[in-house]
Scaffold this motif. Sequence first.
Motif, short mmCIF file in Angstrom:
data_model
loop_
_atom_site.label_atom_id
_atom_site.label_comp_id
_atom_site.label_asym_id
_atom_site.label_seq_id
_atom_site.Cartn_x
_atom_site.Cartn_y
_atom_site.Cartn_z
N GLN A 129 11.73 -2.45 -7.05
CA GLN A 129 11.79 -2.25 -5.61
C GLN A 129 11.75 -0.77 -5.26
O GLN A 129 11.15 -0.36 -4.28
CB GLN A 129 13.06 -2.90 -5.05
N GLU A 130 12.42 0.04 -6.09
CA GLU A 130 12.47 1.48 -5.85
C GLU A 130 11.09 2.11 -5.97
O GLU A 130 10.74 3.02 -5.21
CB GLU A 130 13.44 2.13 -6.83
N SER A 131 10.28 1.61 -6.91
CA SER A 131 8.95 2.18 -7.14
C SER A 131 7.87 1.54 -6.28
O SER A 131 6.71 1.94 -6.35
CB SER A 131 8.57 2.03 -8.61
N PHE A 132 8.25 0.54 -5.47
CA PHE A 132 7.26 -0.15 -4.64
C PHE A 132 6.65 0.81 -3.62
O PHE A 132 7.37 1.60 -2.99
CB PHE A 132 7.92 -1.32 -3.91
N PRO A 133 5.30 0.75 -3.43
CA PRO A 133 4.33 -0.05 -4.19
C PRO A 133 3.75 0.74 -5.37
O PRO A 133 3.38 1.90 -5.21
CB PRO A 133 3.26 -0.34 -3.15
N SER A 134 3.69 0.09 -6.50
CA SER A 134 3.16 0.75 -7.69
C SER A 134 1.80 0.20 -8.10
O SER A 134 1.25 0.61 -9.12
CB SER A 134 4.15 0.58 -8.86
N ALA A 174 14.78 -4.15 0.62
CA ALA A 174 14.33 -2.80 0.26
C ALA A 174 12.81 -2.69 0.32
O ALA A 174 12.26 -1.67 0.76
CB ALA A 174 14.82 -2.45 -1.14
N VAL A 175 12.11 -3.76 -0.08
CA VAL A 175 10.65 -3.78 -0.05
C VAL A 175 10.16 -3.88 1.39
O VAL A 175 9.23 -3.18 1.81
CB VAL A 175 10.09 -4.93 -0.90
N VAL A 176 10.80 -4.76 2.16
CA VAL A 176 10.43 -4.93 3.57
C VAL A 176 10.62 -3.61 4.32
O VAL A 176 9.78 -3.21 5.13
CB VAL A 176 11.26 -6.05 4.23
N ASP A 177 11.72 -2.94 4.06
CA ASP A 177 11.98 -1.66 4.73
C ASP A 177 10.93 -0.62 4.39
O ASP A 177 10.52 0.18 5.25
CB ASP A 177 13.37 -1.14 4.34
N LYS A 178 10.48 -0.62 3.13
CA LYS A 178 9.42 0.33 2.73
C LYS A 178 8.11 0.01 3.45
O LYS A 178 7.39 0.92 3.90
CB LYS A 178 9.23 0.30 1.22
N LEU A 179 7.80 -1.26 3.56
CA LEU A 179 6.58 -1.67 4.27
C LEU A 179 6.69 -1.31 5.75
O LEU A 179 5.72 -0.84 6.36
CB LEU A 179 6.34 -3.16 4.09
#
Length: 327
Positions: A25-30, A264-269
């Motif tokens: 999740q931290e490295s998303f998107p890889s 965490a992924v949704v927040d990055k998106l």
Amino acid sequence: MKRRIASALAGIAFCLGAGHAAMAQESFPSKSVTIMVGVAPGGSLDALARLIASELGKATKTTFVVENVTGAGGLLAFQRLTRSAPDGYTLMFSNQSMVLIPLLYPKAGLDIVKDTTAVGTIANVPMVLSVSNQSGIQDLPSMLAGMRSGALKLNFGSGGPGTTAHLAEAMFLQMAGVQAELVQYRGSGPAITDLMGGTIQSVLDQTVTMLPLHRGKQIKAIAVASKERLPQMPDVPTFAEGGVPQFDLQIWNGLVAPQGTPKAVVDKLAQALTEAVQSPDFRARIDSLAAQIPSAEERSPETFARVLQRDQKQFAELARQIGLQAR
């Protein structure tokens, strides 16, 4: 002793798995992200999806690929979304038509709220009623007069059952008190192609696709769903001016992920979306298409989730009122 060792090993495995998930999740998107669109290329939804995919790619320095998964007005794309891993690498770009899919295909067992995770909206787009140049129709009042007298028999093309064009056309006919044949296509693109060729006489679709064609005189726009005339097409009256003031349909366009996608992924998106819509190029392009970018609060995952819940309830009643049939 063996039981304690096994328990300890299980605990270590769990921690390692959790740690791996957290790192992912931290490295998303890889890797590249797929954005599915449930209609054929050439329509409003496809055009907006490709526009935002390009900007998301710039914001994340990752490739966002648009894939057209056509069939049943977006049903096949929706089904594939629910079968995808909830890791943020498979998304779906859609609009209100996605809310109608469970109503049209109840046997599929889909639920817009339970089966998706809201990511955010990017644009609200007015609907435009357009006619073919071969139709001879000049304005909405004369079109309605001809339809009511029986002198004018019209057909309307849409991107398939349950699409926003289908919804808009059914709503418009009901509100105007007239009847017409609704011709279903596998996406707005083919419908608009036939509109330009004169095979069908009318399409009610978003400004994203209709505005450029109206400017190029490939079709004739005769009414727009907005409170006032749009600066981008000042020669086109509103539906209120044309005698149907109750028709005022603005279409949201947004991204959803599979249910269970980590916050965490949704927040990055969502953050990438914010960067994307702030791009001067994106804003200029959206403005040129007479669309509006929602405020930061309006386009947030939390607000979008509430919009999906609201529309799920409202559209069930609307579908009944306009006679949308389950399949």
